[in-house]
Each structure stands twice: as C-alpha cells, then as structure tokens.
Design a protein around this motif. Structure first.
Motif, PDB file in Angstrom:
ATOM      1  N   GLU A 511       1.075  -1.129  -0.147  1.00 20.21           N
ATOM      2  CA  GLU A 511       0.065   0.075  -0.084  1.00 20.21           C
ATOM      3  C   GLU A 511       0.809   1.229  -0.295  1.00 20.21           C
ATOM      4  OE1 GLU A 511      -2.463   1.250   3.306  1.00 20.21           O
ATOM      5  OE2 GLU A 511      -1.169   0.052   4.722  1.00 20.21           O
ATOM      6  N   ILE A 514       1.220   2.627  -3.618  1.00 17.90           N
ATOM      7  CA  ILE A 514       0.150   3.044  -4.341  1.00 17.90           C
ATOM      8  C   ILE A 514      -0.021   4.640  -4.527  1.00 17.90           C
ATOM      9  CG2 ILE A 514      -2.136   3.204  -4.403  1.00 17.90           C
ATOM     10  CD1 ILE A 514      -1.562   0.609  -4.933  1.00 17.90           C
ATOM     11  N   VAL A 531      -4.264  -4.146  -3.418  1.00 20.42           N
ATOM     12  CA  VAL A 531      -3.237  -3.744  -2.633  1.00 20.42           C
ATOM     13  C   VAL A 531      -3.218  -4.386  -1.413  1.00 20.42           C
ATOM     14  CG1 VAL A 531      -5.087  -2.070  -1.591  1.00 20.42           C
ATOM     15  CG2 VAL A 531      -2.835  -1.270  -1.322  1.00 20.42           C
ATOM     16  N   VAL A 534      -4.260  -4.180   4.116  1.00 19.88           N
ATOM     17  CA  VAL A 534      -5.112  -2.964   4.742  1.00 19.88           C
ATOM     18  C   VAL A 534      -5.980  -3.472   5.409  1.00 19.88           C
ATOM     19  CG1 VAL A 534      -6.043  -0.692   3.914  1.00 19.88           C
ATOM     20  CG2 VAL A 534      -4.597  -1.798   2.420  1.00 19.88           C
ATOM     21  N   LYS A 539     -10.062   3.198   5.267  1.00 22.57           N
ATOM     22  CA  LYS A 539      -8.927   3.138   4.283  1.00 22.57           C
ATOM     23  C   LYS A 539      -9.240   2.356   3.138  1.00 22.57           C
ATOM     24  CE  LYS A 539      -4.566   2.737   5.580  1.00 22.57           C
ATOM     25  NZ  LYS A 539      -3.514   2.323   6.226  1.00 22.57           N
ATOM     26  N   TYR A 543      -9.524   3.451  -0.691  1.00 25.59           N
ATOM     27  CA  TYR A 543      -8.784   2.631  -2.015  1.00 25.59           C
ATOM     28  C   TYR A 543      -9.832   2.344  -3.039  1.00 25.59           C
ATOM     29  CZ  TYR A 543      -4.335   2.452   0.428  1.00 25.59           C
ATOM     30  OH  TYR A 543      -3.042   2.917   0.974  1.00 25.59           O
ATOM     31  N   ILE A 551      -8.522  -5.885  -2.418  1.00 28.54           N
ATOM     32  CA  ILE A 551      -8.134  -5.473  -0.889  1.00 28.54           C
ATOM     33  C   ILE A 551      -7.485  -6.821  -0.033  1.00 28.54           C
ATOM     34  CG2 ILE A 551      -8.394  -4.305   1.193  1.00 28.54           C
ATOM     35  CD1 ILE A 551      -8.661  -2.339  -0.878  1.00 28.54           C
TER      36      ILE A 551
END
Length: 599
Positions: A511, A514, A531, A534, A539, A543, A551
């Motif tokens: 992350e 990014i 990503v 996370v 958050k 994203y 995620i």
C-alpha cells in the motif's frame, strides 16, 4: 512571516504542478523507450536500471532532487533571517544569490548530503519542509513483517529512536551550511556540539514529534498526499474524488503548519547562536534579462476558435476514465488474523467472514512437497531454527506453530489447503503466492498445476509471485488462469504491450507504493490493482473509490465488510466494469478486451 508563506506556497505549486508531473512523464518515457521493459517491479527495477542509461538517469534524478530540496532550505533560511532582522526582501536578489549558494553542493561528500537531506531529514521532517518530497517513510511491508517477529515491535521502536537521535544531533547542519558556508562534515561536528548544549531544542523536537505522531496516527492517518500523487492525472482525481479533494486540502493545511514550525525552529536556532551570515543575500556576476517581445496576431478569432476546440478535446479526453476490469475482491492475508497465519484454521476463518479469497504462501520441502508457509526459516513461528528446504514433510508436520496471540496450528500442505477451501461452507477461493528458492520454480509450478486440476479448482484460484520466472512459467503452461505479479516496489508506470511474452492479469502492490499515476496507467492497460496489507474500513473504502480492484488484509472480516459496503453503494454494472461475470474475466482473442456476461 507572510513572505515565507508566500514563497512556500509558490515553490510547492512550482514543484507539484510543473516539475514533479514533468519528471513523472519523463520517467514513463524513459522506461518505455530506453529501458524497454513493460513493467518494472521489485528487484527487476534495480536490474533494469543497472545499465549506463539507467545509472545516468538515476544520477540525474538524484541531482535534481538534492538541488530542489537544498535550494528550498537556502531560501527559507535566508527569509527567516530577513524576518528576524526586519529586512526588506528583494526576491530577485534573494533567488539569484540562493542559486549561487548551491555551489556548496560541489563536494566529494555529495553522497552524504543526499543521505542527510533526502533520506534522514525527510524521514522525520519535524523541522524541515520539502516541496519536492513532502516526506519519505520506511515501507510498511518491512515494518509489518518485523512486527510479526519475536520482539519485532521493540526492534522497530529502538530503530526509530536511534534514527531520531541522529536526526536531532544533526539538526543544525543546514544552519551552519547555509549561514556560514561550512562544509558538510564540519557542520555535522558543530551541530553535534551545539545540540549537546541546547536542551530547549531537544524538548522542542520531542514535542513536535509527539504532535506529529498524534496527527498522523489518530487524526488523519494515511490521508496526506505523497509526491507521486502530483502527476498528469492530478486534476482528474481532484475533480472526480471528494476523498482526493479532502486529502489535497489537508496536504495544503499540513504544509502551512509545518512551514510555521520550521520557521519557529530556525528562529530558535538563531536566538541560540547569534551570527552574521556569510551567505549571499545579493546577486553577483552578470545579470541576464529576459526580453519578452509582444507579438500581435492578425487573425485573433481563428486562433481563439482553434484554441477553444483544442481545450474541449483535451477536457473530453482527459476526464474520460476507462472502466475497471471487474468488481472488487476481498482477500484475507495469509487467512485471517484471528488464527495462525497460513493455517487451515485461518482459511476457514476467512471463509466464515465471507471473504472472496484467502491469500496463502507456498514453498517446497526437502522431499519436494508443497507446504503452506511464508517464511523460509521456521524460527519465528516454531522457535526452532530450521529451514523448510532442509526438512521433510514428516519433520515439518511434527512441529507446532504458535503466533504472538498464543494460537496454535500445524503447517498444512497445499493439497490440504485446496481441500479445505473446496469444502468450505461459503466456497472461499485461494490466492496462491509462490515463494520458490532458486531452481525450485519448475517443480513448484508443475505440482501446483497437478493439484489445482486434480481438485478442479482453477475457477477459484488466483496465482502470484514476486518471482517473475514463476508466474511466467505458469502463464506459459496455463494461459487461461488468473496470474499476476506481487510487487513491494515499482517505478509508478505500467505499459502493457500485446507482443510481450507474459501479460499479467493483475498486480498486487504494497500500500505504501500506491499512487494515482500507477492506478491510471494500470487502468488504461486493463490491469486490476490489488493492494496489501490494509485492515482499516475507512482506508479500504478510500482505496476502492480510487479504483483499487482488490483489498488484501489481515483482518478478513473488516476487508469483507468494507468491500460489501462499497458494492452496495457503487454501480456494479457493465458501464463501470469491463465484465461483471462470476469467476475470472476471460480475455478475447486479441487480449485487449474482456467477454461480457450474457444478458
């Protein structure tokens, strides 16, 4: 004070609106036309840049970086001196004299200047402001892995304390270099000597550090923009994303705050040690005038119409975004945090949380059996200093894994993991990451193919690796499977070409790497971005709003909840996504678009 804020706002605008976007475009062109590689991730970045053009490019970039950062130091220090002594500011003289003071960079200690002004100062940025790089940070994948080690949190804490002490002791270095033109190493010695006596400045730095920690940890964590967010696509994200606008406004407010703190710190330094600066405040040498001649156009209406049409075409093209490839996936990192990582219990916990996939790591034992484990050495989770490559499956399965929460489990084989996912109540999929050692790639890939096909699991499995050879081997054998790169580092640009030997189906990026540049490049190349790692719901939503397609998080319940919330609010249709088919998207024959679901 007004003059200092005025300069900082102008300089930040110059850096973020002009210089950094131009450098970003130049980097993209360099990668595409000079380096020639499609995607540069992980250690491939180093290998690809380790050539004469690559080395020259890196050195040129470092030179631009240090010049921009040090020039800002010089200007701010001079402006603070003028402010303290109530001197009138002549901007032209101040700017030209500051350019002349850049001569202090012509020294054999230039590499140490880079380490100090770019790496150390910007890691803390407690008493310094950089418009070129607002800050740098230790990548999250390093700290996250260290935390999972025994006493890892204490090691990270000790490392940060040591770095802070070094930073504090050297905080007078710019003071002596700018005001007295002291060479770098001599400035270091003088700074250490001064900080041994300046107790109030220590208290100031500690207080600012505590404020910085509270602001970034509890009030708006991860909300601030980073330098790579200032690119060609900045205006598009600013117009379309309320979250991005919030981040921009916070960045501006944050920059003003730290500018005030920097001015106060330099002012305190001047009070601690009264000096008569040796540095220049007046320009010397030849003054070059730029003569701008006025040109009168006879056909103003024609030129205006052409200009207007050009603006309209640009706006239409600029603000058009290519659809995302597929609706977002929720992925449990190594299963779920409530169980031992990479365990069967972790996979089932992620399934219970209705996560789409459980990410697992696989590697070969001494007797060539694929087991699910992240580390090559088993000391962190078993307390025994054993290498997986030196142990048989029987020896490994006699061991018991114990995490820091005292959960226990056994190391499963890949076959057991597939069986568990296959029979799970909610039919969770697996994101399988290859962790091969040198020479193990072919055997790892071949066994994976056999097991996946034995259990007819290809429609519920994704594959990735930081090892480029592994994913290329698998893609060659099974081109229809969903295969991608796992990247802990990148150069912010992607350019997929249809004649490449391997076209990744996705990239999974740590992350901290990014930024809007790589998201837009990936989107334009039909490349989903996942990503890791996370866990915070807010958050995750941020994203997803930026265009992330997957995620990966330790807390699979949080990841699953946030992704499902997003799907309920977002428009999940064929205008926003290239495909909404169940399972993995299927490329058309020309590999440039995806097959849609049958209506």
């Amino acid at each position: 004070m007004k003059e200092i804020v005025k300069f900082e706002l102008f300089y930040k605008l110059l850096m973020n609106a002009i210089l950094i976007p131009c450098l970003s475009l130049l980097t993209g062109w360099f990668i595409r036309y000079i380096i020639g590689d499609t995607v540069l991730y992980n250690f491939d970045m180093v290998y690809s840049l380790f050539s004469i053009p690559g080395i020259l490019f890196v050195l040129a970039y470092i030179l631009v970086m240090i010049v921009c950062i040090y020039f800002e130091y010089i200007m701010v220090y001079k402006l603070v001196y003028c402010f303290k002594n109530k001197q009138t500011v002549n901007w032209k003289n101040l700017a030209f004299s500051s350019i002349q003071d850049l001569n202090s960079l012509k020294t054999k200690s230039f590499p140490f200047l880079f380490i100090y002004y770019v790496l150390l100062n910007l890691l803390w940025h407690l008493s310094s402001v950089s418009s070129f790089l607002p800050r740098i940070f230790i990548p999250a994948f390093i700290t996250n892995e260290a935390i999972k080690m025994e006493f890892g949190s204490y090691l990270i804490f000790i490392a940060y304390i040591l770095l802070f002490i070094v930073y504090a002791f050297l905080s007078y270095v710019p003071f002596y270099m700018v005001y007295r033109k002291t060479p770098f190493f001599q400035a270091c010695k003088q700074s250490i000597h001064k900080m041994l006596q300046a107790k109030k400045l220590w208290l100031f730095l500690v207080g600012i550090f505590l404020m910085y920690y509270v602001l970034e940890t509890f009030i708006f964590p991860e909300l601030l923009l980073i330098s790579s967010d200032f690119n060609f696509y900045f205006l598009r994200y600013f117009m379309f994303s309320s979250y991005f606008r919030l981040r921009t406004l916070l960045f501006i407010a944050y920059s003003i705050l730290w500018t005030i703190i920097e001015v106060y710190f330099i002012h305190a330094q001047l009070k601690q040690e009264e000096i008569s600066p040796i540095c220049l405040f007046e320009q010397t040498g030849t003054h070059y005038k730029i003569d701008l001649r006025k040109k009168v156009f006879r056909h103003k209406i024609i030129y205006s119409m052409i200009f207007l049409c050009g603006i309209v075409v640009f706006v239409v093209m600029y603000f058009h975004q290519w659809p995302l490839v597929h609706p977002p996936y929720s992925i449990g990192h190594r299963g779920d945090v409530t169980q031992v990582e990479n365990s069967l219990e972790g996979i089932l916990a992620a399934d219970q949380n209705h996560t789409d996939f459980a990410e697992i790591d696989i590697q070969l034992t001494k007797d060539d059996i694929l087991v699910v484990c992240h580390d090559t050495n088993l000391k962190r989770l078993t307390g025994k200093n054993l290498e997986i490559k030196d142990c048989t499956l029987q020896q490994i399965q006699e061991l018991t894994l114990t995490d820091k929460h005292s959960h226990t489990a056994k190391i499963p084989t890949l076959e057991q993991a597939i069986q568990t996912a296959k029979s799970s109540p909610n039919q969770i999929g697996l994101l399988i990451e290859f962790k091969p050692l040198e020479g193990d790639q072919q055997e790892t890939i071949q066994q994976t193919i056999e097991l996946i096909e034995k259990y007819d699991f290809s429609n519920r499995a994704m594959f990735m690796s930081m090892d480029k050879e592994s994913v290329e081997l698998l893609a060659k054998e099974r081109p229809d499977w969903w295969i991608g790169y796992c990247a802990f580092g990148n150069l912010g640009h992607v350019n997929i070409r249809l004649n490449d030997p391997f076209i990744p189906d996705f990239i999974a990026i740590e992350e901290s790497m990014i930024n809007t540049q790589i998201l837009e490049d990936a989107r334009n190349n039909n490349l989903p971005v996942y990503v890791w790692t996370v866990d915070d719901v807010n958050k995750i939503m941020d994203y997803l709003n930026m265009g992330i397609s997957g995620i990966i998080g330790d807390a699979s319940d949080q990841v699953s909840y946030a992704v499902n919330q997003y799907k309920q609010k977002a428009s999940i249709n064929d205008t926003h996504y290239l495909t909404t088919c169940p399972g993995f998207p299927k490329l058309t024959e020309d590999e440039s678009s995806y097959i849609q679901c049958n209506n």
